[in-house]
Design an enzyme around this catalytic site. Structure first.
Site, PDB file in Angstrom:
ATOM      1  N   ASP A 153       0.863  -1.181   0.000  1.00  0.00           N
ATOM      2  CA  ASP A 153       0.000   0.000   0.000  1.00  0.00           C
ATOM      3  C   ASP A 153       0.901   1.233   0.000  1.00  0.00           C
ATOM      4  O   ASP A 153       2.128   1.122  -0.182  1.00  0.00           O
ATOM      5  CB  ASP A 153      -0.991  -0.034   1.173  1.00  0.00           C
ATOM      6  N   HIS A 154       0.296   2.405   0.205  1.00  0.00           N
ATOM      7  CA  HIS A 154       1.075   3.644   0.199  1.00  0.00           C
ATOM      8  C   HIS A 154       2.145   3.668   1.281  1.00  0.00           C
ATOM      9  O   HIS A 154       3.233   4.201   1.080  1.00  0.00           O
ATOM     10  CB  HIS A 154       0.133   4.833   0.381  1.00  0.00           C
ATOM     11  N   CYS A 162       3.248  -3.155   4.037  1.00  0.00           N
ATOM     12  CA  CYS A 162       2.375  -2.031   4.403  1.00  0.00           C
ATOM     13  C   CYS A 162       3.072  -1.272   5.524  1.00  0.00           C
ATOM     14  O   CYS A 162       4.302  -1.295   5.614  1.00  0.00           O
ATOM     15  CB  CYS A 162       0.975  -2.512   4.776  1.00  0.00           C
ATOM     16  N   THR A 184       2.810  -1.781   8.855  1.00  0.00           N
ATOM     17  CA  THR A 184       3.275  -2.719   9.879  1.00  0.00           C
ATOM     18  C   THR A 184       3.519  -4.135   9.371  1.00  0.00           C
ATOM     19  O   THR A 184       4.161  -4.927  10.061  1.00  0.00           O
ATOM     20  CB  THR A 184       2.216  -2.836  10.989  1.00  0.00           C
ATOM     21  N   HIS A 196       9.317 -24.217   8.835  1.00  0.00           N
ATOM     22  CA  HIS A 196       8.316 -24.923   9.650  1.00  0.00           C
ATOM     23  C   HIS A 196       6.894 -24.745   9.146  1.00  0.00           C
ATOM     24  O   HIS A 196       6.096 -25.673   9.218  1.00  0.00           O
ATOM     25  CB  HIS A 196       8.387 -24.448  11.105  1.00  0.00           C
ATOM     26  N   HIS A 226       6.399 -31.177  10.276  1.00  0.00           N
ATOM     27  CA  HIS A 226       5.880 -29.847   9.914  1.00  0.00           C
ATOM     28  C   HIS A 226       4.852 -29.945   8.798  1.00  0.00           C
ATOM     29  O   HIS A 226       3.917 -29.135   8.736  1.00  0.00           O
ATOM     30  CB  HIS A 226       7.030 -28.922   9.533  1.00  0.00           C
ATOM     31  N   ARG A 275       1.500 -30.613  10.319  1.00  0.00           N
ATOM     32  CA  ARG A 275       0.913 -29.424  10.936  1.00  0.00           C
ATOM     33  C   ARG A 275       0.399 -28.436   9.883  1.00  0.00           C
ATOM     34  O   ARG A 275      -0.662 -27.811  10.074  1.00  0.00           O
ATOM     35  CB  ARG A 275       1.950 -28.765  11.851  1.00  0.00           C
TER      36      ARG A 275
HETATM   37  C1  RB5 Z   1      -1.942   2.534   6.665  1.00  0.00           C
HETATM   38  O1  RB5 Z   1      -2.023   3.708   7.400  1.00  0.00           O
HETATM   39  C2  RB5 Z   1      -1.681   1.356   7.602  1.00  0.00           C
HETATM   40  O2  RB5 Z   1      -2.791   1.152   8.421  1.00  0.00           O
HETATM   41  C3  RB5 Z   1      -1.349   0.116   6.801  1.00  0.00           C
HETATM   42  O3  RB5 Z   1      -0.270   0.375   5.985  1.00  0.00           O
HETATM   43  C4  RB5 Z   1      -0.973  -1.101   7.614  1.00  0.00           C
HETATM   44  O4  RB5 Z   1       0.015  -0.814   8.534  1.00  0.00           O
HETATM   45  C5  RB5 Z   1      -2.078  -1.874   8.199  1.00  0.00           C
HETATM   46  O5  RB5 Z   1      -1.876  -2.916   8.821  1.00  0.00           O
END
Ligand code: RB5
Length: 150
Positions: A9-10, A67, A69, A100, A135, A138
């Site tokens: 994403d951005h 993204c 996170t 795994h 593994h 699982r």
């Molecule tokens: C975008 O602001 C953010 O929410 C997205 O990139 C991501 O981190 C979501 O999990």
């Protein structure tokens, strides 16, 4: 030639461009980039879906999603049949999730890891091999959940 699908994403766009360069020029992979193509705000599930569709359709075996996170991407990716996506921020997890869990999608966040760590995550993920054996049993149990949870 080894080919991998990548999307962001951005919030992951800038790091994605650098990782594409690393994949192509340092590791010798071909890369299919499904977007996004700029830093305008967008919705990460769209790009998680595009990467996962390429894997489900056999276009590539592996994918990378970036993204802010890595978490939202992994949540969206794991809604897809046959997709095992792992959000990683350390090299040990990036290696073990292939050895795994037979993960086929690596997710990470531009707001969490820098370029150097991101390259190490990619190297560890792509350099590892599924160990099979216990593994496999699982992973088969994970796959079975796709049926029982519907
Ligand atoms: C975008 O602001 C953010 O929410 C997205 O990139 C991501 O981190 C979501 O999990």
């Amino acid at each position: 030639m080894k080919t991998i699908t990548i999307g962001s994403d951005h919030a992951g766009y800038g790091l994605k461009l650098k990782i594409i360069d690393h994949l192509k020029n340092d590791l010798g992979w071909d890369v299919i980039d499904v977007g996004t193509d700029n830093e305008n705000s967008c919705d990460y599930p769209v790009f998680a879906d595009a990467v996962c569709k390429n894997i489900q359709n056999g276009v590539t075996e592996l994918g990378i999603l970036i993204c802010g996170t890595g978490i939202g991407m992994s949540m969206a990716a794991n809604k897809h049949r046959g997709i095992r996506a792992a959000a990683c921020s350390d090299v040990f997890s990036a290696r073990l999730t292939r050895e795994h869990n037979n993960a086929n999608v690596l997710c990470f966040g531009e707001r969490v890891v820098g370029y150097g760590v991101a390259c190490d995550l990619v190297d560890a993920f792509l350099g590892a091999t599924f160990a099979g054996g216990k593994h496999q049993r699982r992973v088969d149990q994970i796959t079975a959940l796709e049926e029982t949870e519907r």
